[in-house]
Design a protein around this motif. Structure first.
Motif, PDB file in Angstrom:
ATOM      1  N   GLN A 155      59.695  -9.175  21.561  1.00  0.00           N
ATOM      2  CA  GLN A 155      60.231  -9.024  22.914  1.00  0.00           C
ATOM      3  C   GLN A 155      59.102  -8.686  23.886  1.00  0.00           C
ATOM      4  O   GLN A 155      58.134  -8.009  23.539  1.00  0.00           O
ATOM      5  N   THR A 156      59.239  -9.180  25.073  1.00  0.00           N
ATOM      6  CA  THR A 156      58.303  -8.823  26.142  1.00  0.00           C
ATOM      7  C   THR A 156      59.072  -8.142  27.265  1.00  0.00           C
ATOM      8  O   THR A 156      60.259  -8.405  27.486  1.00  0.00           O
ATOM      9  N   PHE A 157      58.367  -7.266  27.931  1.00  0.00           N
ATOM     10  CA  PHE A 157      58.984  -6.507  29.019  1.00  0.00           C
ATOM     11  C   PHE A 157      58.158  -6.680  30.286  1.00  0.00           C
ATOM     12  O   PHE A 157      56.938  -6.876  30.242  1.00  0.00           O
ATOM     13  N   THR A 158      58.854  -6.589  31.396  1.00  0.00           N
ATOM     14  CA  THR A 158      58.212  -6.783  32.696  1.00  0.00           C
ATOM     15  C   THR A 158      57.965  -5.427  33.358  1.00  0.00           C
ATOM     16  O   THR A 158      58.880  -4.594  33.445  1.00  0.00           O
ATOM     17  N   THR A 207      53.596  -8.787  32.238  1.00  0.00           N
ATOM     18  CA  THR A 207      54.450  -8.937  31.058  1.00  0.00           C
ATOM     19  C   THR A 207      53.724  -8.316  29.865  1.00  0.00           C
ATOM     20  O   THR A 207      52.557  -8.659  29.591  1.00  0.00           O
ATOM     21  N   ASP A 213      54.034  -7.022  25.693  1.00  0.00           N
ATOM     22  CA  ASP A 213      54.764  -7.083  24.426  1.00  0.00           C
ATOM     23  C   ASP A 213      55.333  -5.723  24.048  1.00  0.00           C
ATOM     24  O   ASP A 213      54.798  -4.667  24.435  1.00  0.00           O
ATOM     25  N   TYR A 214      56.427  -5.793  23.296  1.00  0.00           N
ATOM     26  CA  TYR A 214      57.075  -4.582  22.773  1.00  0.00           C
ATOM     27  C   TYR A 214      56.051  -3.723  22.042  1.00  0.00           C
ATOM     28  O   TYR A 214      55.231  -4.212  21.278  1.00  0.00           O
ATOM     29  N   VAL A 250      55.240   0.175  25.866  1.00  0.00           N
ATOM     30  CA  VAL A 250      56.412  -0.136  26.682  1.00  0.00           C
ATOM     31  C   VAL A 250      57.561  -0.580  25.770  1.00  0.00           C
ATOM     32  O   VAL A 250      57.360  -1.378  24.848  1.00  0.00           O
ATOM     33  N   THR A 251      58.742  -0.065  26.038  1.00  0.00           N
ATOM     34  CA  THR A 251      59.916  -0.433  25.231  1.00  0.00           C
ATOM     35  C   THR A 251      61.046  -0.994  26.082  1.00  0.00           C
ATOM     36  O   THR A 251      62.123  -1.278  25.566  1.00  0.00           O
ATOM     37  N   LYS A 252      60.797  -1.143  27.386  1.00  0.00           N
ATOM     38  CA  LYS A 252      61.822  -1.705  28.269  1.00  0.00           C
ATOM     39  C   LYS A 252      61.168  -2.122  29.577  1.00  0.00           C
ATOM     40  O   LYS A 252      60.022  -1.755  29.866  1.00  0.00           O
ATOM     41  N   ASP A 253      61.925  -2.901  30.359  1.00  0.00           N
ATOM     42  CA  ASP A 253      61.445  -3.241  31.695  1.00  0.00           C
ATOM     43  C   ASP A 253      61.323  -1.957  32.515  1.00  0.00           C
ATOM     44  O   ASP A 253      62.141  -1.031  32.377  1.00  0.00           O
ATOM     45  N   CYS A 254      60.334  -1.905  33.385  1.00  0.00           N
ATOM     46  CA  CYS A 254      60.169  -0.692  34.195  1.00  0.00           C
ATOM     47  C   CYS A 254      59.474  -1.022  35.505  1.00  0.00           C
ATOM     48  O   CYS A 254      58.872  -2.087  35.671  1.00  0.00           O
TER      49      CYS A 254
END
Length: 268
Positions: A40-43, A57, A59-60, A96-100
């Motif tokens: 998963q990737t997060f922004t 972007t 990566d988890y 990072v574990t979520k969009d923020c």
């Protein structure tokens, strides 16, 4: 389920070249299906002044890299913060574990305004935040009328306190117009002379008159009709004043020749 990953699909081989489609791919013997995962990737959205500055972007479970610090005229960049009120610094060492969203924090710059009074009373320096206006300070100078504050030593660019703001260290220069002063002359029995009009602080110099008076020697100009202090051409005039001529009567010697006779001085 695999934390931090998204299931792409099932495959019949370990190299993930043959997808297995449930409901379509026939099963004719025992088989092993292989799950293919995509991380998963997060922004991360970076904001400056409530406007989006940059998107990244990540990566988890990957720690992000801080972007190039933004620029803002009149402000110093402090750092990136995890909340819009900029109370909690964003930790770029944590994965990072979520969009923020991340917000830039700024400190407004302050500048020094100095005043060159050009002979007037001193004015203390001011410390002024970027973009602020200031109030015109008051300076006084004996014998002169204040003519405003200027941006340059040559006094060609007037500083407008109703419009101009401080956006850098600034030096302002006072302009003055010297007041006119009048020197009147009391000739004290001598011939009259005209008054002189000078700028404050000027000297009479060669323009100091010498009045005529028959039978008297001119002793100079004084600050009082009797006594006082002598005023010289090199003395500075610092206000309206009257100068008084002082005189000494000239004496003559008369010799009487009786030409052989006797002269009776009691009858003279």
């Amino acid at each position: 389920y695999k934390e931090g990953y998204r299931l792409v699909g099932w495959f019949s081989d370990e190299t993930f070249t043959t997808p297995f489609v449930f409901g379509q791919t026939p099963v004719t013997n025992d088989l092993i299906l292989y799950a293919k995962w995509e991380i998963q990737t997060f922004t991360i959205s970076y904001y400056t002044n409530e406007q989006l500055y940059y998107k990244d972007t990540v990566d988890y479970r990957t720690a992000p890299t801080a972007p190039t610090p933004p620029q803002k005229e009149g402000y110093d960049f402090v750092g990136w913060y995890a909340d819009a009120k900029c109370t909690v610094p964003f930790d770029f060492t944590q994965p990072v574990t979520k969009d923020c969203s991340v917000w830039a924090k700024w400190n407004i710059r302050s500048y020094t305004v100095s005043f060159r009074t050009n002979g007037g009373s001193a004015i203390a320096d001011m410390t002024v935040p970027y973009g602020e206006k200031i109030t015109s300070p008051v300076t006084v100078k004996d014998g002169a009328t204040f003519g405003g504050w200027y941006k340059d030593a040559a006094l060609t660019m007037l500083f407008d306190f109703s419009v101009d703001v401080i956006n850098d260290n600034t030096v302002l220069y006072a302009a003055w117009t010297l007041n006119p002063v009048t020197v009147a002359f009391d000739c004290n029995g001598g011939g009259e002379v005209d008054a002189r009009i000078l700028e404050y602080g000027a000297m009479l110099g060669a323009d100091m008159p010498t009045p005529p008076r028959t039978g008297y020697r001119f002793d100079g100009w004084f600050t009082e009709k009797e006594g006082g202090t002598r005023f010289y051409p090199t003395d500075k005039v610092t206000g309206n004043m009257t100068l008084y001529a002082h005189w000494t009567a000239q004496t003559c010697t008369v010799t009487l020749d009786g030409c052989g006779g006797t002269v009776d001085t009691d009858t003279l």
